[in-house]
Design a protein around this motif. Structure first.
Motif, PDB file in Angstrom:
ATOM      1  N   GLU A 116       0.826  -1.211   0.000  1.00 36.93           N
ATOM      2  CA  GLU A 116       0.000   0.000   0.000  1.00 36.93           C
ATOM      3  C   GLU A 116       0.861   1.262   0.000  1.00 36.93           C
ATOM      4  OE1 GLU A 116      -2.991   0.036   3.012  1.00 36.93           O
ATOM      5  OE2 GLU A 116      -4.117  -1.630   2.116  1.00 36.93           O
ATOM      6  N   ASN A 117       1.969   1.269   0.747  1.00 34.77           N
ATOM      7  CA  ASN A 117       2.844   2.429   0.754  1.00 34.77           C
ATOM      8  C   ASN A 117       3.407   2.719  -0.637  1.00 34.77           C
ATOM      9  OD1 ASN A 117       2.507   3.010   3.468  1.00 34.77           O
ATOM     10  ND2 ASN A 117       4.339   1.918   4.122  1.00 34.77           N
ATOM     11  N   LEU A 118       3.786   1.674  -1.352  1.00 34.02           N
ATOM     12  CA  LEU A 118       4.282   1.862  -2.709  1.00 34.02           C
ATOM     13  C   LEU A 118       3.189   2.393  -3.634  1.00 34.02           C
ATOM     14  CD1 LEU A 118       6.617  -1.215  -3.326  1.00 34.02           C
ATOM     15  CD2 LEU A 118       7.230   1.191  -3.589  1.00 34.02           C
ATOM     16  N   LEU A 119       1.988   1.852  -3.495  1.00 26.57           N
ATOM     17  CA  LEU A 119       0.861   2.321  -4.314  1.00 26.57           C
ATOM     18  C   LEU A 119       0.585   3.795  -4.063  1.00 26.57           C
ATOM     19  CD1 LEU A 119      -1.568  -0.727  -3.922  1.00 26.57           C
ATOM     20  CD2 LEU A 119      -0.385  -0.031  -6.016  1.00 26.57           C
ATOM     21  N   PHE A 120       0.546   4.182  -2.801  1.00 21.97           N
ATOM     22  CA  PHE A 120       0.261   5.580  -2.463  1.00 21.97           C
ATOM     23  C   PHE A 120       1.384   6.497  -2.945  1.00 21.97           C
ATOM     24  CE2 PHE A 120      -2.281   3.834   1.347  1.00 21.97           C
ATOM     25  CZ  PHE A 120      -3.419   3.720   0.560  1.00 21.97           C
ATOM     26  N   HIS A 121       2.612   6.012  -2.892  1.00 21.04           N
ATOM     27  CA  HIS A 121       3.757   6.808  -3.353  1.00 21.04           C
ATOM     28  C   HIS A 121       3.656   7.055  -4.860  1.00 21.04           C
ATOM     29  CE1 HIS A 121       8.316   7.640  -2.613  1.00 21.04           C
ATOM     30  NE2 HIS A 121       7.741   8.586  -3.317  1.00 21.04           N
ATOM     31  N   GLU A 125       3.210  10.703  -6.791  1.00 23.83           N
ATOM     32  CA  GLU A 125       4.070  11.151  -7.874  1.00 23.83           C
ATOM     33  C   GLU A 125       3.233  11.609  -9.070  1.00 23.83           C
ATOM     34  OE1 GLU A 125       7.425  11.488  -8.369  1.00 23.83           O
ATOM     35  OE2 GLU A 125       7.722  11.156  -6.233  1.00 23.83           O
ATOM     36  N   GLN A 126       2.213  10.844  -9.379  1.00 23.28           N
ATOM     37  CA  GLN A 126       1.357  11.172 -10.512  1.00 23.28           C
ATOM     38  C   GLN A 126       0.576  12.464 -10.273  1.00 23.28           C
ATOM     39  OE1 GLN A 126      -2.385   8.927 -11.311  1.00 23.28           O
ATOM     40  NE2 GLN A 126      -1.423   8.357 -13.241  1.00 23.28           N
ATOM     41  N   GLN A 127       0.095  12.655  -9.063  1.00 25.08           N
ATOM     42  CA  GLN A 127      -0.715  13.828  -8.746  1.00 25.08           C
ATOM     43  C   GLN A 127       0.114  15.103  -8.667  1.00 25.08           C
ATOM     44  OE1 GLN A 127      -2.456  12.461  -5.113  1.00 25.08           O
ATOM     45  NE2 GLN A 127      -3.933  11.102  -6.125  1.00 25.08           N
ATOM     46  N   GLN A 128       1.305  15.034  -8.092  1.00 26.83           N
ATOM     47  CA  GLN A 128       2.100  16.228  -7.848  1.00 26.83           C
ATOM     48  C   GLN A 128       2.956  16.625  -9.057  1.00 26.83           C
ATOM     49  OE1 GLN A 128       4.274  15.409  -4.236  1.00 26.83           O
ATOM     50  NE2 GLN A 128       2.413  15.235  -2.997  1.00 26.83           N
ATOM     51  N   LEU A 135       9.982   9.351 -14.239  1.00 28.56           N
ATOM     52  CA  LEU A 135      11.081   8.406 -14.023  1.00 28.56           C
ATOM     53  C   LEU A 135      10.966   7.735 -12.661  1.00 28.56           C
ATOM     54  CD1 LEU A 135      13.700   7.212 -15.120  1.00 28.56           C
ATOM     55  CD2 LEU A 135      14.925   9.147 -14.119  1.00 28.56           C
ATOM     56  N   ASN A 136      10.615   8.525 -11.638  1.00 28.85           N
ATOM     57  CA  ASN A 136      10.473   7.948 -10.299  1.00 28.85           C
ATOM     58  C   ASN A 136       9.270   7.004 -10.239  1.00 28.85           C
ATOM     59  OD1 ASN A 136      11.334   7.624  -7.633  1.00 28.85           O
ATOM     60  ND2 ASN A 136       9.898   9.155  -6.871  1.00 28.85           N
ATOM     61  N   PHE A 141       7.071   1.680  -9.687  1.00 34.00           N
ATOM     62  CA  PHE A 141       6.218   0.659 -10.295  1.00 34.00           C
ATOM     63  C   PHE A 141       6.998  -0.643 -10.471  1.00 34.00           C
ATOM     64  CE2 PHE A 141       2.595   0.469 -13.649  1.00 34.00           C
ATOM     65  CZ  PHE A 141       2.136  -0.704 -13.080  1.00 34.00           C
ATOM     66  N   THR A 142       8.230  -0.521 -10.941  1.00 40.61           N
ATOM     67  CA  THR A 142       9.085  -1.703 -11.097  1.00 40.61           C
ATOM     68  C   THR A 142       9.343  -2.360  -9.749  1.00 40.61           C
ATOM     69  OG1 THR A 142      10.172  -0.632 -12.985  1.00 40.61           O
ATOM     70  CG2 THR A 142      11.288  -2.523 -11.999  1.00 40.61           C
ATOM     71  N   GLN A 143       9.596  -1.552  -8.737  1.00 38.79           N
ATOM     72  CA  GLN A 143       9.823  -2.079  -7.393  1.00 38.79           C
ATOM     73  C   GLN A 143       8.596  -2.820  -6.881  1.00 38.79           C
ATOM     74  OE1 GLN A 143      10.949   0.915  -4.554  1.00 38.79           O
ATOM     75  NE2 GLN A 143      11.113  -0.519  -2.848  1.00 38.79           N
ATOM     76  N   LEU A 144       7.417  -2.261  -7.142  1.00 37.53           N
ATOM     77  CA  LEU A 144       6.170  -2.906  -6.719  1.00 37.53           C
ATOM     78  C   LEU A 144       6.027  -4.283  -7.355  1.00 37.53           C
ATOM     79  CD1 LEU A 144       3.321  -2.738  -5.344  1.00 37.53           C
ATOM     80  CD2 LEU A 144       2.512  -1.792  -7.511  1.00 37.53           C
ATOM     81  N   LEU A 145       6.282  -4.376  -8.644  1.00 36.24           N
ATOM     82  CA  LEU A 145       6.163  -5.654  -9.340  1.00 36.24           C
ATOM     83  C   LEU A 145       7.161  -6.674  -8.801  1.00 36.24           C
ATOM     84  CD1 LEU A 145       5.698  -4.422 -13.024  1.00 36.24           C
ATOM     85  CD2 LEU A 145       3.964  -5.464 -11.557  1.00 36.24           C
TER      86      LEU A 145
END
Length: 273
Positions: A116-121, A125-128, A135-136, A141-145
């Protein structure tokens, strides 16, 4: 279309997907709160908050209500371009989630917190949209997978939803998946499986979320898309091999399901590849 995307959505009322749903992207569905029935290919699952659903590309799927209570989910999708952009060997590691028998997992404790922390992060990033956010986001996303792939052996899998009152519907779904190239009608299915047409229509919809015609059309159009992508067959022959009686009917259904003509779809697919 971006090679990957993320979306968070809350619904405060009963909702079932009313669109035909399969696509050339991989998808991760994470349920933050609430309960859902999730139909995948030929099985239905009951998921609750913390449920993680992994959908391979071109797999038919649909969510529907359990009750009228609110639910909130996060949806991630990515395509083969995203995998290729990471490296030649990325698919072996990152697609583990999508290439196994189990599609649905239940997260709890530390595993749930990490995911969940990765999803929220990624969402932040997308919102801000700060400098370097794309790139981040890709890195996160790669880390989540990777994390989810590592957890597959440790996570609790969610069993198929029991359907004691209509197990025959799963037989019929499997039958359609095998026989869609042949002529299939409501009458022929009812006769083959010794059930009344009215019972069949009602039970099939309750089990899958699709009507019989919706499901059959989706399976046929999915095969047509594969043939458009992988062969040089003419449209008339693709229509025949996908189970349609006429190229005109095929064209109408294809446009209804995909919002494209077969030739537009073939051109787009080859451009993406």
């Amino acid at each position: 279309m971006q090679p990957f995307a993320i979306e968070r959505l809350r619904r405060d009322h009963a909702f079932s997907m009313n669109v035909n749903h399969f696509h050339d992207t991989y998808e991760i569905y994470y349920l933050l709160s609430g309960k859902r029935h999730y139909f995948i290919q030929d099985r239905s699952y009951y998921i609750q908050e913390g449920g993680l659903v992994c959908i391979d590309k071109n797999v038919l799927h649909k969510t529907r209500n359990v009750d009228a209570a609110p639910h909130e989910r996060i949806l991630l999708s990515f395509d083969d371009r995203f995998i290729r952009s990471i490296g030649e060997d990325a698919a072996e590691q990152l697609l583990v989630l999508f290439q196994q028998n189990h599609h649905v997992f239940s997260l709890s404790g530390a595993n749930r917190t990490v995911v969940e922390n990765l999803l929220f992060h990624i969402l932040r990033e997308q919102q801000q949209e700060q400098s370097g956010w794309q790139l981040n986001s890709k890195a996160l996303f790669t880390q989540l997978l990777i994390i989810c792939s590592r957890l597959t052996d440790k996570l609790n899998t969610v069993d198929e939803q029991p359907q004691p009152h209509n197990p025959k519907m799963y037989e019929i779904v499997s039958y359609i998946n095998e026989e869609f190239r042949n002529r299939l009608t409501l009458a022929s299915i009812s006769e083959t499986f010794y059930i009344s047409p009215s019972y069949f229509c009602r039970s099939f919809k309750e089990t899958t979320g699709f009507s019989f015609v919706e499901y059959l059309n989706n399976v046929r159009i999915r095969e047509a898309q594969r043939l458009l992508r992988e062969t040089k067959l003419k449209v008339i022959h693709i229509a025949e091999q996908s189970g349609f009686d006429s190229v005109a009917h095929f064209g109408r259904v294809f446009k209804q399901v995909t919002s494209q003509t077969p030739l537009e779809c073939r051109k787009l697919m080859r451009h993406v590849l």
